[in-house]
Design an enzyme around this catalytic site. Structure first.
Site, PDB file in Angstrom:
ATOM      1  N   ASP A 153     -30.682  90.259  30.758  1.00 36.44           N
ATOM      2  CA  ASP A 153     -29.596  90.697  29.707  1.00 36.44           C
ATOM      3  C   ASP A 153     -28.261  90.325  29.991  1.00 36.44           C
ATOM      4  O   ASP A 153     -27.826  91.037  30.761  1.00 36.44           O
ATOM      5  CB  ASP A 153     -29.908  92.095  29.303  1.00 36.44           C
ATOM      6  CG  ASP A 153     -29.003  92.501  28.063  1.00 36.44           C
ATOM      7  OD1 ASP A 153     -28.344  91.890  27.832  1.00 36.44           O
ATOM      8  OD2 ASP A 153     -29.299  93.712  27.845  1.00 36.44           O
ATOM      9  N   LYS A 173     -20.014  90.294  22.308  1.00 29.34           N
ATOM     10  CA  LYS A 173     -19.184  91.092  23.475  1.00 29.34           C
ATOM     11  C   LYS A 173     -18.188  90.071  23.890  1.00 29.34           C
ATOM     12  O   LYS A 173     -17.116  90.241  24.299  1.00 29.34           O
ATOM     13  CB  LYS A 173     -19.767  91.639  24.608  1.00 29.34           C
ATOM     14  CG  LYS A 173     -21.232  92.579  24.143  1.00 29.34           C
ATOM     15  CD  LYS A 173     -20.533  94.122  24.430  1.00 29.34           C
ATOM     16  CE  LYS A 173     -21.711  94.752  23.596  1.00 29.34           C
ATOM     17  NZ  LYS A 173     -22.958  95.126  24.068  1.00 29.34           N
ATOM     18  N   TRP A 203     -28.874 100.382  28.938  1.00 35.70           N
ATOM     19  CA  TRP A 203     -29.500  99.403  28.176  1.00 35.70           C
ATOM     20  C   TRP A 203     -30.967  99.021  28.773  1.00 35.70           C
ATOM     21  O   TRP A 203     -31.738  98.526  28.281  1.00 35.70           O
ATOM     22  CB  TRP A 203     -28.612  97.973  28.078  1.00 35.70           C
ATOM     23  CG  TRP A 203     -27.408  98.384  27.194  1.00 35.70           C
ATOM     24  CD1 TRP A 203     -26.046  98.371  27.648  1.00 35.70           C
ATOM     25  CD2 TRP A 203     -27.439  98.684  25.818  1.00 35.70           C
ATOM     26  NE1 TRP A 203     -25.076  98.947  26.545  1.00 35.70           N
ATOM     27  CE2 TRP A 203     -25.903  98.877  25.472  1.00 35.70           C
ATOM     28  CE3 TRP A 203     -28.396  98.863  24.907  1.00 35.70           C
ATOM     29  CZ2 TRP A 203     -25.554  99.444  24.036  1.00 35.70           C
ATOM     30  CZ3 TRP A 203     -27.894  99.103  23.686  1.00 35.70           C
ATOM     31  CH2 TRP A 203     -26.661  99.248  23.456  1.00 35.70           C
TER      32      TRP A 203
HETATM   33  C1  LIG Z   1     -24.323  95.886  23.635  1.00 30.53           C
HETATM   34  C2  LIG Z   1     -25.383  95.650  24.820  1.00 30.53           C
HETATM   35  C3  LIG Z   1     -26.831  95.599  24.255  1.00 30.53           C
HETATM   36  C4  LIG Z   1     -27.184  95.848  22.833  1.00 30.53           C
HETATM   37  O1  LIG Z   1     -27.049  94.975  21.813  1.00 30.53           O
HETATM   38  P1  LIG Z   1     -27.052  94.861  20.437  1.00 30.53           P
HETATM   39  O2  LIG Z   1     -26.839  93.637  20.113  1.00 30.53           O
HETATM   40  O3  LIG Z   1     -26.424  95.837  19.683  1.00 30.53           O
HETATM   41  O4  LIG Z   1     -28.675  95.147  20.298  1.00 30.53           O
HETATM   42  C5  LIG Z   1     -27.709  95.537  25.092  1.00 30.53           C
HETATM   43  N1  LIG Z   1     -27.654  94.904  26.164  1.00 30.53           N
HETATM   44  C6  LIG Z   1     -26.154  95.206  26.916  1.00 30.53           C
HETATM   45  C7  LIG Z   1     -26.031  94.932  28.401  1.00 30.53           C
HETATM   46  C8  LIG Z   1     -25.174  95.254  25.830  1.00 30.53           C
HETATM   47  O5  LIG Z   1     -23.743  95.363  26.469  1.00 30.53           O
END
Ligand SMILES: *Cc1c(COP(=O)(O)O)cnc(C)c1O
Length: 356
Positions: free
Chosen positions: A166, A190, A99
């Site tokens: 993030d 998540k 990511w």
């Molecule tokens: C799942 C995830 C993403 C991607 O998220 P989307 O909402 O599918 O774009 C980005 N960063 C992390 C740390 C993730 O776990």
């Protein structure tokens, strides 16, 4: 048989959230209409989004000067929206996984990117330390929890330039010192809500410093000024997010989440270390409390498929590891009950007793 949901995302939500969402789909608070069919500008929905924003602020002790936004596009759109709004000349990134790599790729469309450190040399199985954050960077970007590799930055780091994180897979899993961050974003699927919602926590004074024109919909200022209602927001996921926030508050807040998450993770990591069939994949000091990755020890490698089938038959769902790590990954988000971890540990013990 009871299913234990270890999916990495979309992933387990509190029963409370699912039940309240199901009720609201049929009839929102007895108004005789479904949450699916009401105006986002009507008073019923306005009350929902306002409460979600204020509860988010309350649970994370978000100080004055920050806004909480509810947007679409996922964390993946934030990879680009962030540099669009904040990268004037140079940004610094810590590369701790897939990511982070994707975030770096997008930032390069907007300016120079300095990768201060990377753990790619060992398949992202640790969090680098001892790096220097350039003082002239417009911001420094980290991924606090690396969902795929199972490493996590468990403390709020100190950055000389605006810190951006993030937190897709560990938001609301522990208390934060928000004042250390300029911007936090994540996909909600998540640890918070069904897919379709992106949250952004943003300190307002970091905006207005880039010279490029920014399209209206991609400008954070638009969404701050309009309270996430510039266009139609993802109404249903926002309703569900509110239910999860209420549930977290009822359970004792994010400090209580952290305590339970530590207990769950300790239980599973202890079994991974004890059980002769398995081993962990990441540096112990960097082990994630949210995504617990493990593989079969070399001499038992050929049992991997058999264990997966056995565990699945026992109700363990979603424990197959990501293809870039292999083996197994058990995601232990806020909503996962301790009993599910106990059940997985029991399955690991049983399999060991059958094989050794
Ligand atoms: C799942 C995830 C993403 C991607 O998220 P989307 O909402 O599918 O774009 C980005 N960063 C992390 C740390 C993730 O776990």
């Amino acid at each position: 048989m009871k299913k234990h949901n270890f999916y990495a995302g979309p992933s387990i939500l509190p029963d409370y959230t699912i039940k309240k969402t199901a009720e609201a789909v049929l009839d929102l608070n007895g108004i005789g209409l479904s949450i699916l069919e009401i105006s986002h500008r009507g008073k019923d929905f306005m009350a929902i989004i306002e409460e979600a924003e204020s509860l988010f602020k309350e649970l994370l002790a978000i100080p004055e000067g920050y806004s909480v936004l509810f947007l679409g596009g996922g964390a993946s759109l934030q990879f680009a929206m962030l540099p669009y709004n904040l990268l004037n000349t140079k940004a610094a990134y810590l590369n701790t996984g897939e990511w982070a790599t994707k975030a770096i790729k997008e930032a390069k469309f907007f300016g120079d990117v300095t990768v201060v450190a990377s753990s790619e040399d060992r398949n992202f199985n640790y969090i680098p330390t001892g790096y220097t954050i350039p003082a002239d960077a417009d911001y420094f970007h980290i991924t606090t929890n690396n969902t795929i590799y199972g490493t996590e930055i468990l403390e709020d780091i100190q950055s000389p330039v605006p810190l951006v994180a993030d937190m897709s897979s560990d938001v609301l899993s522990r208390p934060l010192d928000i004042s250390k961050y300029a911007l936090i974003y994540g996909g909600a699927q998540k640890n918070l809500a069904p897919a379709g919602l992106t949250f952004v926590i943003i300190r307002q004074d970091i905006l207005g410093k880039v010279s490029r024109p920014i399209p209206t919909m991609l400008n954070y200022k638009t969404h701050i000024d309009k309270g996430s209602m510039f266009n139609t927001p993802p109404c249903l996921p926002i309703f569900s997010a509110l239910q999860t926030l209420k549930w977290i508050k009822d359970m004792g807040g994010v400090a209580a989440m952290q305590k339970k998450n530590i207990e769950k993770a300790n239980l599973l990591y202890h079994e991974i270390d004890r059980n002769k069939l398995f081993k962990g994949t990441v540096e112990k000091k960097d082990r994630s409390l949210m995504n617990i990755c493990f593989v079969m020890n070399e001499e038992y490698k050929e049992l991997e498929k058999e264990f997966l089938d056995f565990a699945t038959a026992e109700g363990m769902i979603g424990i197959k590891g990501h293809r870039s790590v292999g083996g197994f990954r058990a995601s232990t988000y806020n909503a996962l009950p301790k009993e599910s971890v106990e059940a997985l540990v029991a399955v690991m013990k049983e399999f060991e007793s059958r094989k050794i």
